[in-house]
Write an enzyme that holds these catalytic residues in place. Structure first.
Site, PDB file in Angstrom:
ATOM      1  N   ALA A  20       0.843  -1.191   0.000  1.00 39.60           N
ATOM      2  CA  ALA A  20       0.000   0.000   0.000  1.00 39.60           C
ATOM      3  C   ALA A  20       0.882   1.247   0.000  1.00 39.60           C
ATOM      4  O   ALA A  20       1.855   1.325   0.758  1.00 39.60           O
ATOM      5  CB  ALA A  20      -0.903  -0.019   1.229  1.00 39.60           C
ATOM      6  N   CYS A 103      -3.303  -8.930   5.566  1.00 44.67           N
ATOM      7  CA  CYS A 103      -3.042  -7.587   6.122  1.00 44.67           C
ATOM      8  C   CYS A 103      -3.291  -7.559   7.631  1.00 44.67           C
ATOM      9  O   CYS A 103      -4.353  -7.967   8.098  1.00 44.67           O
ATOM     10  CB  CYS A 103      -3.918  -6.552   5.422  1.00 44.67           C
ATOM     11  SG  CYS A 103      -3.512  -4.889   5.968  1.00 44.67           S
ATOM     12  N   GLY A 228       9.052  -7.633  -0.820  1.00 37.98           N
ATOM     13  CA  GLY A 228       8.392  -6.407  -0.381  1.00 37.98           C
ATOM     14  C   GLY A 228       9.415  -5.374   0.022  1.00 37.98           C
ATOM     15  O   GLY A 228       9.938  -4.616  -0.804  1.00 37.98           O
TER      16      GLY A 228
END
Ligand SMILES: Cc1cc2nc3c(=O)[nH]c(=O)nc-3n(C[C@H](O)[C@H](O)[C@H](O)COP(=O)(O)O)c2cc1C
Length: 322
Positions: A20, A103, A228
């Protein structure tokens, strides 16, 4: 080195994670250019899509250069999740629809009972995945964690239900929700999932360079690795891992000039997409990430995290690297 998700051929085993505020179109383009075989877009809310929320719809922006690309959705309500997936299937050029079941942030996992909270409810996971698979034409994938907490590590059980529901691949971030991003990812969980299902398994957690990517692939037998945090301020990581996996080559780290050019072109592509104000706000995070490990950059890092205009940012970076 390639593998398949549904009928889609992914040219290598190196994947950009959904992040995000990070994995937007400019960053995905950079990641593809520097060697990611597949890129994930950041999560969008099912309800945001269905209520036509302008911010959510904008997050769907993508270009053909970054394909193959997976668009991730999150939510917990069967009806709205299915509707959101159908919306993506019809209106987005993404190649894959990914469902977020990992998440940990309270707004998602507690308030919305979505993301990693779904790990507590394998029956609902099965229902959501199987309904979506029935209703869309794109391959459906799911990103999970090891479990909700250390006493409920259920990735294997959940992965089996996801496979039975018709998903085309599973990503496992090998931490529980209660671990957040702390501690080490437990690669044995990825290995156990890989042994339990036939669909491709993407391993995720703590891959930061060629050797760590190789370690994960060898230890777990997973089909691909997802990166990530290792890609923050570091799109070069994809070509470095690619070279290492091919023949053990360790590429030189980017020169200062490459870093300078990347910082400016990343900023400019964000300005084009989102306008100067938002681009500069986003680069307040990216800027310091690009400077990780560079000596005498403490003051610049601080300055970049407060810049207000494109030119101010560029002048500071150029002056530092001249
Ligand atoms: C800034 C940030 C934003 C993230 N946003 C998402 C997201 O939108 N969807 C998701 O499934 N995971 C998200 N994650 C988790 C990553 O996809 C990944 O699973 C996690 O960072 C572990 O991988 P790593 O060790 O390579 O960083 C996010 C992580 C970070 C650091």
């Amino acid at each position: 080195m390639s593998f398949k998700i549904g009928n889609l051929v992914i040219e290598n085993k190196i994947i950009l994670a959904p992040m995000a505020g990070v994995s937007n179109s400019p960053f995905r383009i950079l990641s593809r250019k520097y060697g990611a075989g597949l890129v994930f877009a950041e999560m969008v809310s099912d309800k945001g899509l269905l209520y036509n929320n302008e911010k959510t719809i904008k997050l769907l922006y993508m270009t053909d250069v970054e394909k193959p690309m997976a668009q991730q959705i999150f939510g917990s309500d069967l009806k709205t999740m299915v509707e959101a997936a159908v919306y993506i299937d019809k209106n987005s050029n993404a190649d894959i629809i990914d469902i977020n079941m990992g998440c940990p942030v309270p707004k998602v996992a507690i308030k919305a009972q979505a993301g990693s909270a779904l790990m507590k409810n394998p029956d609902l996971i099965y229902e959501i995945v199987s309904e979506i698979v029935k209703r869309v034409s794109k391959p459906v994938t799911v990103k999970i964690r090891s479990g909700w907490d250390h006493s409920s590590v259920n990735a294997v059980e959940v992965a089996k239900r996801i496979e039975a529901a018709g998903a085309a691949a599973i990503t496992v971030h090998a931490r529980t929700r209660s671990q957040g991003y702390s501690g080490l990812a437990d690669y044995d969980v990825i290995k156990a999932v890989k042994e339990a299902v036939k669909i491709p398994v993407i391993g995720n957690g703590d891959v930061i360079d060629g050797p760590s990517a190789k370690r994960m692939l060898e230890h777990t037998g997973c089909d691909a690795v997802m990166i990530g945090r290792g890609a923050l301020g570091n799109p070069w990581i994809f070509r470095e891992i690619d070279a290492y996996l091919k023949d053990g080559t360790i590429l030189d780290r980017p020169s200062h000039e490459e870093i300078r050019e990347m910082m400016v072109s990343h900023l400019d592509s964000l300005v084009e997409l989102k306008g100067e104000h938002i681009a500069v706000l986003e680069m307040r995070s990216h800027g310091p990430w690009y400077l990780k490990g560079i000596e005498h950059a403490t003051q610049l890092r601080k300055q970049l995290s407060q810049t207000k205009t494109r030119n101010e940012f560029v002048n500071l970076v150029n002056a530092f690297f001249k």
